[in-house]
Design an enzyme around this catalytic site. Structure first.
Site, PDB file in Angstrom:
ATOM      1  N   HIS A 471       0.832  -1.212   0.000  1.00  0.00           N
ATOM      2  CA  HIS A 471       0.000   0.000   0.000  1.00  0.00           C
ATOM      3  C   HIS A 471       0.866   1.262   0.000  1.00  0.00           C
ATOM      4  O   HIS A 471       0.692   2.145  -0.859  1.00  0.00           O
ATOM      5  CB  HIS A 471      -0.915  -0.012   1.227  1.00  0.00           C
ATOM      6  CG  HIS A 471      -1.733   1.226   1.391  1.00  0.00           C
ATOM      7  ND1 HIS A 471      -3.043   1.323   0.976  1.00  0.00           N
ATOM      8  CD2 HIS A 471      -1.428   2.448   1.923  1.00  0.00           C
ATOM      9  CE1 HIS A 471      -3.506   2.528   1.238  1.00  0.00           C
ATOM     10  NE2 HIS A 471      -2.538   3.235   1.817  1.00  0.00           N
ATOM     11  N   GLU A 472       1.767   1.359   0.946  1.00  0.00           N
ATOM     12  CA  GLU A 472       2.583   2.567   1.044  1.00  0.00           C
ATOM     13  C   GLU A 472       3.478   2.744  -0.179  1.00  0.00           C
ATOM     14  O   GLU A 472       3.774   3.872  -0.582  1.00  0.00           O
ATOM     15  CB  GLU A 472       3.418   2.546   2.327  1.00  0.00           C
ATOM     16  CG  GLU A 472       2.593   2.593   3.601  1.00  0.00           C
ATOM     17  CD  GLU A 472       1.671   3.800   3.681  1.00  0.00           C
ATOM     18  OE1 GLU A 472       2.007   4.848   3.095  1.00  0.00           O
ATOM     19  OE2 GLU A 472       0.615   3.698   4.328  1.00  0.00           O
TER      20      GLU A 472
END
Length: 681
Positions: A471-472
């Site tokens: 995600h990041e």
């Protein structure tokens, strides 16, 4: 040494203008902030005193060029205040907060500057502007108008006072939370109480204790959300209760780190500011300049999802209670039992043991053979470790990113381990933002909070930690790929309720067959994760989604409730307000606590997501629809990656994000893929 030049007052000469962390000392920060603010105010004065007719060049471009020294010091200082804080930095941040708020207001509320921007806006159709410059003019006029540039002098004075006070309060909230989070870490005396945790997790707990001088003990550090990943594994019910109770106690224990009065004052002042700016509530003020456009639109979506999520959670609760009975328990399921018995039911129903996945998720392999590999397959980019370049902490590693033809993309800095000096959660920052106008390159950072095992032990990630890393990194790609003229549009500078979309899309590659097969290998044997386990993971995709959706929606609706109060409303009790807000939407199940309670809700009270925490699920509509597109069009291919990069990621904030989505997808997003994903049909 004392007479060495301040490293912030000129661009860095290191590759990609990487800040020279080895040369930066505490005494450099305040002088650089003072000089940077003074320099930018002088640059703005030069714009407003220019007797020539306002033009794009002498007004907007001049504004875009202003404040470069301030930007250099601010990006470093605030990145470190989150990643590697110190007592010095904490004190300086509180000192700077009102000064920076006043500085921003001095520019945005300058009547002469606003008059020049408004004059350009009024004759925008006659200026023959390229699309990015036309959008720049639109954004400046809209943002300055919403910021209060058109208010009377008396109202501007009130607004300045409100902004300064709010900046101080939100900074204090964050520092209180970090201190209370560290103070509430759970100390364990006997390793037997950690039964259920793996060797790496126990090693990390021992390491955390050793760092605090608690030799022979074990420390379970808290994560930002209410629930802790260890709750799924710990067999000792008392330890589970201690861990969750500690998490939920942050900011409500009285004393200097209690955040309740801050929550009340922040929301009260935000409501007053919204009314001053012509809005019924802070939520109305915020959403007016997001893709949602109104809190009513947000409520319509969240209210549509909440009943189904609550219903699913209640059904899951019944299954878990049955599991308690089957396990010989004679107690009612509590919040600290949910994750533990979820794993039991998951194993019984799908034969999936998420704790058994950890040996297949070794950090270096996940990063290099998973996250980086997927990006290479999609976009042709490559990653080269640069040990010759140093970041702010020895644990933060620098990678150079290049296109397939060898041309530079930027630097990526990875800082994955938790420490007491790092705030909770996971995030992406930009240290240097690309702009052709300024000739600046790109440096982005990712921060996670993975417990660090003892030296020589592998770092084995949980399923959720792998998801978080993917995600990041999606945010990082957005920051790396955006190619814009103006610095205002660089990287992830998009509407807040759009910014989570690219990061959520990147999560899809975690379980994509070619990617998973490349990285999910046992850290000892090198054997691939068994295909039957992968299949069972997929089969259980909607399992526990009632809980996951409910605890998220509870936080999003709580955020909205706080920020839909008006300046005439009186709230005196944080706990009572929370309880009433959750009961009103049917999400007041005590066994399913909200993902963040108010006193540790960093996103909304210090992290810039005020009245905007709905953004995650709002963006997930686009995300789920995009996953459907990739699935329908061949998945992990360069053609698909190039389309997504060129039409979406590469745009940055230089145009309407929903128009960029339509360019990529060929239509507006449909909500059905989201409903299918979360089992909300």
């Amino acid at each position: 040494m004392a007479d060495s030049p301040n490293p912030f007052l000129a661009p860095s000469t290191l590759p990609y203008q990487l800040p020279p962390f080895g040369e930066i000392r505490n005494e450099h920060y305040r002088p650089a902030f003072d000089a940077g603010m003074a320099e930018q105010l002088a640059e703005v004065t030069a714009i407003t005193t220019d007797t020539a007719e306002p033009t794009i060049e002498n007004t907007l471009v001049a504004l875009e060029r202003s404040g470069q020294a301030l930007q250099r010091v601010a990006t470093v200082f605030f990145s470190l205040s989150s990643s590697d804080s110190t007592d010095f930095g904490t004190a300086l941040e509180e000192e700077l907060a009102p000064l920076l708020a006043a500085h921003t207001d001095a520019i945005r509320l300058d009547p002469a500057l606003y008059a020049r921007i408004a004059a350009l806006y009024e004759r925008r159709d006659a200026l023959d502007l390229d699309p990015e410059t036309a959008y720049l003019l639109d954004r400046y006029f809209t943002e300055y108008t919403l910021a209060g540039a058109g208010l009377s002098d008396a109202d501007k004075m009130t607004l300045r006072d409100l902004n300064m006070r709010l900046s101080t309060l939100t900074t204090r909230f964050e520092k209180n939370l970090l201190a209370d989070t560290n103070d509430l870490a759970v100390v364990i005396d006997d390793v037997a109480e950690l039964d259920g945790l793996g060797d790496g997790e126990i090693s990390a707990a021992a390491e955390a204790a050793a760092e605090r001088g608690l030799t022979g003990k074990y420390v379970l550090t808290l994560v930002l959300p209410t629930s802790h990943p260890y709750l799924a594994s710990l067999t000792n019910r008392t330890v589970r209760e201690r861990l969750l109770t500690a998490s939920r106690s942050r900011g409500i224990r009285g004393g200097q780190h209690d955040n309740r009065e801050l929550v009340l004052e922040i929301t009260r002042l935000r409501a007053r500011r919204a009314r001053l700016l012509g809005f019924a509530s802070h939520a109305a003020y915020v959403t007016a300049d997001e893709t949602a456009k109104s809190p009513e639109a947000v409520a319509e979506m969240l209210d549509r999802l909440a009943p189904a999520a609550a219903r699913n959670a209640r059904e899951e609760q019944q299954s878990l209670q049955a599991a308690v009975r089957a396990d010989g328990g004679d107690f009612e399921l509590a919040a600290w039992d949910w994750a533990f018995y979820t794993e039991k039911v998951r194993q019984a129903r799908y034969d999936v043991d998420t704790s058994a996945m950890r040996p297949y998720f070794e950090l270096e392999r996940v990063l290099n053979d998973g996250v980086f590999y997927a990006a290479t397959r999609l976009y042709g980019i490559t990653f080269t470790a640069r040990p010759d370049l140093t970041a702010w902490n020895p644990e933060a590693r620098v990678f150079e990113v290049a296109n397939e033809d060898g041309s530079p993309v930027g630097l990526y800095i990875a800082d994955f381990y938790t420490r007491d000096s790092k705030r909770g959660g996971a995030w992406m920052n930009a240290l240097v933002s690309q702009s052709t106008l300024l000739g600046t390159p790109t440096i982005v950072t990712n921060n996670l909070n993975v417990p660090k095992p003892a030296a020589g032990s592998p770092t084995l990630l949980s399923f959720d930690e792998v998801t978080t890393l993917f995600h990041e990194f999606g945010h990082a790609l957005h920051g790396l790929f955006a190619q814009v003229t103006y610095p205002r549009f660089a990287g992830t500078n998009v509407y807040r309720d759009f910014v989570e979309f690219p990061s959520q899309v990147n999560e899809m590659w975690m379980l994509w067959p070619e990617v998973l097969a490349n990285y999910a290998r046992h850290y000892r044997t090198g054997e691939s994760m068994p295909q039957e386990l992968v299949d069972r993971i997929r089969e259980s995709a909607t399992f526990n989604e009632g809980f996951a959706t409910s605890e998220y929606l509870a936080a999003a609706l709580l955020d909205q409730a706080w920020h839909r109060i008006t300046a005439d409303d009186t709230v005196a009790d944080v706990a009572a307000f929370e309880a009433a807000a959750l009961a009103a939407v049917g999400l007041d199940n005590p066994v399913v606590p909200t993902r963040y309670a108010s006193t540790y809700f960093a996103h909304t009270f210090s992290g810039g997501y005020d009245a905007g925490y709905y953004s995650y699920i709002w963006s997930e509509v686009l995300d789920a629809d995009t996953v459907a597109w990739f699935t329908e069009n061949g998945g992990l291919t360069r053609a698909n990656g190039d389309r997504f990069r060129d039409r979406l990621l590469g745009v940055g904030g230089s145009g309407d994000p929903l128009a960029a989505y339509r360019s990529f997808r060929g239509r507006d997003a449909h909500i059905q893929p989201l409903l299918d994903r979360r089992g909300l049909n």
